[in-house]
Design a protein around this motif. Structure first.
Motif, PDB file in Angstrom:
ATOM      1  N   ALA A  12      -3.152   5.113   4.532  1.00 37.70           N
ATOM      2  CA  ALA A  12      -3.745   3.772   4.610  1.00 37.70           C
ATOM      3  C   ALA A  12      -2.693   2.738   5.017  1.00 37.70           C
ATOM      4  CB  ALA A  12      -4.371   3.397   3.267  1.00 37.70           C
ATOM      5  N   ARG A  17       2.197   2.075  -3.376  1.00 39.97           N
ATOM      6  CA  ARG A  17       1.203   2.735  -4.244  1.00 39.97           C
ATOM      7  C   ARG A  17       0.957   4.186  -3.844  1.00 39.97           C
ATOM      8  NH1 ARG A  17      -3.160  -2.127  -4.230  1.00 39.97           N
ATOM      9  NH2 ARG A  17      -1.911  -3.606  -5.432  1.00 39.97           N
ATOM     10  N   LYS A  18       1.772   4.702  -2.965  1.00 38.35           N
ATOM     11  CA  LYS A  18       1.719   6.087  -2.509  1.00 38.35           C
ATOM     12  C   LYS A  18       0.470   6.389  -1.683  1.00 38.35           C
ATOM     13  CE  LYS A  18       5.310   7.344  -5.073  1.00 38.35           C
ATOM     14  NZ  LYS A  18       6.595   7.156  -4.524  1.00 38.35           N
ATOM     15  N   ARG A  19      -0.017   5.400  -0.978  1.00 36.58           N
ATOM     16  CA  ARG A  19      -1.157   5.603  -0.070  1.00 36.58           C
ATOM     17  C   ARG A  19      -0.626   5.426   1.353  1.00 36.58           C
ATOM     18  NH1 ARG A  19      -5.833   1.970  -1.490  1.00 36.58           N
ATOM     19  NH2 ARG A  19      -6.938   3.420  -0.178  1.00 36.58           N
ATOM     20  N   THR A  76       0.842  -1.201   0.000  1.00 36.00           N
ATOM     21  CA  THR A  76       0.000   0.000   0.000  1.00 36.00           C
ATOM     22  C   THR A  76       0.874   1.247   0.000  1.00 36.00           C
ATOM     23  OG1 THR A  76      -1.648  -1.234   1.264  1.00 36.00           O
ATOM     24  CG2 THR A  76      -1.912   1.129   1.184  1.00 36.00           C
ATOM     25  N   ALA A  77       1.969   1.237   0.741  1.00 38.63           N
ATOM     26  CA  ALA A  77       2.887   2.379   0.752  1.00 38.63           C
ATOM     27  C   ALA A  77       3.565   2.543  -0.614  1.00 38.63           C
ATOM     28  CB  ALA A  77       3.928   2.196   1.846  1.00 38.63           C
TER      29      ALA A  77
END
Length: 151
Positions: free
Chosen positions: A29, A24-26, A21-22
């Motif tokens: 979250a 994917r630049k989120r 998730t990190a």
């Protein structure tokens, strides 16, 4: 031992998902997912998991819960029967004691129970003599207002 392994695997999987998730630049979250992923391994390290498994898998603990449930059911049945028979509860006895009415404690013997019920009932309130009689001219105020305005 098995629970420690399962919790470690769950934490590792959660941290892997957080890393994806990190990627994917989120980041917000990913931070939340990592926080949730660290909970199982933290519980194992503090000993909470061992405590929970010792409770869950002991038959004596479940028997204890059964006894507590039986106690609660018996208490509820006793209160229900008390209400149906008209025996006053604690609040009613306090209210009767506070209002000046004689408070009678319920007795254990069955024959005198009926007399205890009759003694705890409050007497009916009666109105003062003549209080319910309406005045003869109840529209006099209205007539005075109408006359004042010339109607």
């Amino acid at each position: 031992m098995l629970t420690s392994t399962v919790c470690a695997a769950v934490s590792a999987a959660g941290l892997g998902i957080a890393a994806l998730t990190a990627y994917r630049k989120r980041f917000l979250a990913a931070t939340r997912i990592a926080a949730f992923a660290l909970i199982p391994i933290g519980l194992v390290m503090t000993g909470v998991i061992d405590w929970v498994t010792s409770i869950v898998f002991k038959p004596t603990v479940w028997a204890g819960f059964g006894v507590l449930a039986l106690s609660a059911v018996l208490f509820a049945i006793g209160r229900l029967a008390e209400r149906r028979r008209g025996i006053p509860g604690r609040k009613e006895r306090r209210a009767a004691a506070g209002s000046g009415a004689p408070a009678v404690a319920p007795t254990a013997s069955a024959p005198s129970l009926g007399s205890a019920q009759k003694a705890t009932k409050a007497p009916k309130a009666t109105a003062a003599p003549g209080a319910d009689v309406a005045p003869k001219d109840d529209f006099s105020d209205i007539e005075a207002i109408l006359k004042k305005h010339g109607i």
